[in-house]
Design an enzyme around this catalytic site. Sequence first.
Site, short mmCIF file in Angstrom:
data_model
loop_
_atom_site.label_atom_id
_atom_site.label_comp_id
_atom_site.label_asym_id
_atom_site.label_seq_id
_atom_site.Cartn_x
_atom_site.Cartn_y
_atom_site.Cartn_z
N TYR A 101 79.87 98.01 7.96
CA TYR A 101 79.53 96.61 7.71
C TYR A 101 78.05 97.28 7.04
CZ TYR A 101 74.88 93.60 8.05
OH TYR A 101 73.91 93.64 6.84
N GLU A 185 76.37 91.94 0.70
CA GLU A 185 76.49 92.55 2.08
C GLU A 185 78.09 92.10 2.38
OE1 GLU A 185 75.26 90.80 6.99
OE2 GLU A 185 76.42 89.72 5.60
#
Length: 376
Positions: A101, A185
């Site tokens: 992530y 993101e």
Amino acid sequence: MDLYEHQARELFEEHGILVPRAEVTDSPKEAREIARRLGGRVVVKAQVKTGGRGKAGGVKLAADPAAAELTARQILGMDIKGHTVGKVMLAQPVDIDSEFYVSYVLDRAAGRFLAIASAEGGMEIEEVAATRPEAVARIPVDPAEGVTSAKAGQIAEAAGLPPQTVDVLVRLWQVLVREDALLVEVNPLVRTAQGHILALDGKVTLDDNARFRQARWGDGTQEHHDPLEAAAAARGLNYVKLDGEVGVIGNGAGLVMSTLDVVAGSGARPANFLDIGGGASARIMADGLSVILSDPAVKSVFVNVFGGITACDAVADGIVAAVDSIRLTKPLVVRLDGNNAARGRAILQERAHPLVEQATTMDGAARRAAQLARTA
Ligand code: GDP
Ligand code: MN
């Protein structure tokens, strides 16, 4: 404004971040063609501006072009958290070794950016942060310094990401800065079985203040859930739907906010608010009123204007034009003050519409609007 995954993917690609080959369509038949072009086996992904598509059944593997058509047919039109799927992206499947992530997000309170990274990607980061906070690295980024290779090295090390991700971390920062984004993101960023680092999913939020130079993404009106919010945005008005019964129109954010307070203080609840801005013309007033009045929850409307750049007589002209062009069925309480207030009041008085009342104070106007909403 949020971008769709396929738009984020496009930006990543332009900035040299590896992404799977993919194409977008709204047609199951075309999905079959695309799958054929991509080698048969594809991942079919719902294009909606919300996360958790995988869990909701919006990300599915299709073994061949026929299956891709069938899967696209299933996913198109699906509802994911209130978002209807209008398009699917078909992507070449990737052989995943590990999922990470990474994101950069504006930290308004601290006046800088924050790099958030974790070696436990794939699942929702909020979940990881809640159960294993030590697995999520949060590194402040000074906007003036940005993410250099050295900084990216620190981020990767803190999160336990492999050194090959450093280049991607630098490029992702360039996406943020050059594309006027407030958030980028990637979840998951993956290492493939072949050792390549690929962005498999992307979320980008652009800064609306930079929309004038990001015209390629459209005006973003389609992202409004409320049809009236969309209609207002299309006319360049700032409208927010609330859940009370008194419609509120004012000029300037400060005045509108205090108008909401006085309405609440008079025992009613605002149904919405519409800021017609500092330079409110007659035209804008008319557009604003028609938006507010088409909200069925509205029982009465409080128009609170402090004349400045736009004088009250122009606003009064706008109100008259509006009530003459639509069939007014709900009472309006108007309070005009400031530049040319007397002239504005005279214009409304002369028109003498039975459903338009005037008040001289803000509190008095709010009380009257609340009373009218109660008795309506
Ligand atoms: P989200 O659920 O909205 O975040 O959608 P994602 O694009 O992140 O997809 C959800 C999950 O599907 C990912 O975390 C991956 O585990 C999996 N996935 C997506 N694309 C591929 C792929 O090409 N290959 C494999 N093996 N898994 C994939
Ligand atoms: Mn994801």
